[in-house]
Design a protein around this motif. Structure first.
Motif, PDB file in Angstrom:
ATOM      1  N   ALA A 167       0.786  -1.124  -0.024  1.00 44.97           N
ATOM      2  CA  ALA A 167       0.030  -0.092  -0.124  1.00 44.97           C
ATOM      3  C   ALA A 167       1.150   1.404  -0.027  1.00 44.97           C
ATOM      4  O   ALA A 167       0.527   2.075  -0.931  1.00 44.97           O
ATOM      5  N   VAL A 168       1.910   1.339   0.903  1.00 45.08           N
ATOM      6  CA  VAL A 168       2.695   2.514   1.223  1.00 45.08           C
ATOM      7  C   VAL A 168       4.164   1.857   0.859  1.00 45.08           C
ATOM      8  O   VAL A 168       4.554   1.086   1.624  1.00 45.08           O
ATOM      9  N   SER A 169       4.649   2.286   0.067  1.00 45.25           N
ATOM     10  CA  SER A 169       6.350   1.558   0.059  1.00 45.25           C
ATOM     11  C   SER A 169       7.164   2.834   0.033  1.00 45.25           C
ATOM     12  O   SER A 169       7.097   3.991  -0.460  1.00 45.25           O
ATOM     13  N   GLN A 170       8.573   2.492   0.583  1.00 46.72           N
ATOM     14  CA  GLN A 170       9.601   3.550   0.548  1.00 46.72           C
ATOM     15  C   GLN A 170      10.801   2.927   0.015  1.00 46.72           C
ATOM     16  O   GLN A 170      11.072   1.706   0.153  1.00 46.72           O
ATOM     17  N   THR A 171      11.409   3.592  -0.613  1.00 44.78           N
ATOM     18  CA  THR A 171      12.906   3.257  -1.088  1.00 44.78           C
ATOM     19  C   THR A 171      13.967   4.271  -0.580  1.00 44.78           C
ATOM     20  O   THR A 171      13.656   5.592  -0.960  1.00 44.78           O
ATOM     21  N   PRO A 172      14.981   4.042  -0.362  1.00 49.05           N
ATOM     22  CA  PRO A 172      15.414   2.581   0.132  1.00 49.05           C
ATOM     23  C   PRO A 172      15.226   2.076   1.464  1.00 49.05           C
ATOM     24  O   PRO A 172      14.511   3.057   2.349  1.00 49.05           O
ATOM     25  N   LYS A 173      15.166   1.045   1.882  1.00 42.72           N
ATOM     26  CA  LYS A 173      14.924   0.498   3.325  1.00 42.72           C
ATOM     27  C   LYS A 173      16.008   0.938   4.181  1.00 42.72           C
ATOM     28  O   LYS A 173      15.651   1.361   5.353  1.00 42.72           O
ATOM     29  N   MET A 198      28.622  12.054   6.478  1.00 43.41           N
ATOM     30  CA  MET A 198      28.152  13.504   6.874  1.00 43.41           C
ATOM     31  C   MET A 198      28.534  14.502   5.723  1.00 43.41           C
ATOM     32  O   MET A 198      29.344  14.164   5.259  1.00 43.41           O
ATOM     33  N   GLY A 199      27.382  15.410   5.517  1.00 38.81           N
ATOM     34  CA  GLY A 199      27.738  16.381   4.394  1.00 38.81           C
ATOM     35  C   GLY A 199      27.020  16.114   3.228  1.00 38.81           C
ATOM     36  O   GLY A 199      26.932  17.051   2.289  1.00 38.81           O
ATOM     37  N   ASN A 200      26.839  14.716   2.943  1.00 36.99           N
ATOM     38  CA  ASN A 200      26.079  14.206   1.686  1.00 36.99           C
ATOM     39  C   ASN A 200      25.005  14.597   1.412  1.00 36.99           C
ATOM     40  O   ASN A 200      24.157  14.937   2.600  1.00 36.99           O
ATOM     41  N   ASP A 201      24.381  14.452   0.243  1.00 35.06           N
ATOM     42  CA  ASP A 201      22.810  14.814   0.185  1.00 35.06           C
ATOM     43  C   ASP A 201      22.227  13.451  -0.463  1.00 35.06           C
ATOM     44  O   ASP A 201      22.859  12.746  -0.959  1.00 35.06           O
ATOM     45  N   LYS A 202      20.931  13.205   0.462  1.00 38.51           N
ATOM     46  CA  LYS A 202      20.266  11.933  -0.219  1.00 38.51           C
ATOM     47  C   LYS A 202      18.937  12.172  -0.293  1.00 38.51           C
ATOM     48  O   LYS A 202      18.248  13.304   0.342  1.00 38.51           O
ATOM     49  N   SER A 203      18.072  11.365  -0.892  1.00 40.14           N
ATOM     50  CA  SER A 203      16.701  11.333  -1.136  1.00 40.14           C
ATOM     51  C   SER A 203      16.128   9.870  -0.736  1.00 40.14           C
ATOM     52  O   SER A 203      16.650   8.840  -0.893  1.00 40.14           O
ATOM     53  N   ILE A 204      14.914   9.993  -0.158  1.00 36.76           N
ATOM     54  CA  ILE A 204      13.985   8.998   0.145  1.00 36.76           C
ATOM     55  C   ILE A 204      12.695   9.219  -0.721  1.00 36.76           C
ATOM     56  O   ILE A 204      12.231  10.225  -0.761  1.00 36.76           O
ATOM     57  N   LYS A 205      12.336   8.085  -1.181  1.00 39.55           N
ATOM     58  CA  LYS A 205      11.007   8.284  -1.842  1.00 39.55           C
ATOM     59  C   LYS A 205      10.031   7.214  -1.215  1.00 39.55           C
ATOM     60  O   LYS A 205      10.298   6.311  -0.791  1.00 39.55           O
ATOM     61  N   CYS A 206       9.031   7.702  -1.588  1.00 42.98           N
ATOM     62  CA  CYS A 206       7.660   7.145  -1.137  1.00 42.98           C
ATOM     63  C   CYS A 206       6.511   7.230  -2.105  1.00 42.98           C
ATOM     64  O   CYS A 206       6.160   7.986  -2.726  1.00 42.98           O
ATOM     65  N   GLU A 207       5.657   5.976  -2.181  1.00 45.29           N
ATOM     66  CA  GLU A 207       4.726   5.788  -3.363  1.00 45.29           C
ATOM     67  C   GLU A 207       3.549   5.279  -2.414  1.00 45.29           C
ATOM     68  O   GLU A 207       3.529   4.125  -1.596  1.00 45.29           O
ATOM     69  N   GLN A 208       2.341   5.756  -2.736  1.00 47.50           N
ATOM     70  CA  GLN A 208       1.273   4.866  -2.178  1.00 47.50           C
ATOM     71  C   GLN A 208       0.082   4.799  -3.261  1.00 47.50           C
ATOM     72  O   GLN A 208       0.074   5.301  -4.267  1.00 47.50           O
ATOM     73  N   ASN A 209      -0.292   3.321  -3.279  1.00 44.88           N
ATOM     74  CA  ASN A 209      -1.240   2.978  -4.376  1.00 44.88           C
ATOM     75  C   ASN A 209      -2.732   2.979  -3.715  1.00 44.88           C
ATOM     76  O   ASN A 209      -3.351   2.139  -4.253  1.00 44.88           O
ATOM     77  N   LEU A 210      -3.010   3.732  -2.675  1.00 45.00           N
ATOM     78  CA  LEU A 210      -4.334   3.651  -2.082  1.00 45.00           C
ATOM     79  C   LEU A 210      -5.234   4.681  -2.580  1.00 45.00           C
ATOM     80  O   LEU A 210      -6.478   4.784  -2.050  1.00 45.00           O
TER      81      LEU A 210
END
Lengths: 115, 112
Positions: free
Chosen positions: A3-9, A15-27
């Protein structure tokens, strides 16, 4: 069927890096959220989007920038990562609470470790 | 709903006994309350909810009690099973807002 998924797990970074987390829902929900859970298990809301519009921004450093390209997605970008950003980040979604749809469905979480 | 202490409060119960998990909420204007269960390595999962116009609501093996006078919420689990072992959170929300405030969790340990 997720239903709700996230990547990465899991996300381990310096320190100092830039990162992204993704989320998708199919509800088909209108509202999505980002929460941060610290080492004491305390859950705190960070952001909430309703129909791609930001409606909650809780005292979060501006290094954190959410983006909602459409109703089904809510991503979280973090610039200049700090040690204190290490936590588990949960995405959630619900129908529009203003319309009575209050039950939130949570994703499995992204475990971020900043070294 | 602020986290206190270094360790999560823990409730240990014998398998088959009833469990009662308590929560004090923070905002007297909150009118919707939810209990979540979080198993290790997973996200919180909805258990049961209650609105402020009710004092009690029952689900399957679970009952939520609401005492608005003292701003207290409790979750009762009947015939506790090993699969009930998890961290339990209460959350509150005020109508018209999108903000959910979570309480400090309680770890439930079921002893065989």
């Amino acid at each position: 069927d997720t239903a709700v998924s996230q990547t990465p797990k899991y996300l381990v970074t310096q320190m100092g890096n830039d990162k992204s987390i993704k989320c998708e829902q199919n509800l088909g929900h209108d509202t999505m959220y980002w929460y941060k859970q610290d080492s004491k298990k305390f859950l705190k809301i960070m952001f909430s989007y309703n129909n791609k519009e930001l409606i909650i921004n809780e005292t979060v450093p501006n290094r954190f920038s959410p983006k909602s390209p459409d109703k089904a997605h809510l991503n979280l970008h973090i610039n200049s990562l700090e040690l204190g950003d290490s936590a588990v980040y949960f995405c959630a979604s619900s129908q529009d609470p203003a319309g009575g749809g209050e039950t939130q469905y949570f994703g499995p979480g992204t475990r971020l470790l900043v070294l | 709903g602020e986290s206190v202490g270094l360790h999560l409060p823990t409730l240990s119960v014998q398998e088959g006994d009833n469990s009662i998990i308590n929560c004090a909420y923070s905002n007297s204007a909150s009118d919707y309350f939810i209990w979540y269960k979080q198993e290790s390595g997973k996200g919180p999962q909805f258990i049961i909810d209650i609105r402020s116009n009710m004092d009690k609501r029952q689900g399957q093996r679970v009952t939520v009690l609401l005492n608005k006078t003292v701003k207290h919420l409790s979750l009762q689990i009947a015939a506790t099973q090993p699969g009930d072992s998890a961290v339990y959170f209460c959350a509150e929300r005020k109508s018209g807002t999108y903000k959910y405030i979570f309480g400090t969790g309680t770890r439930l340990k079921v002893l065989a």
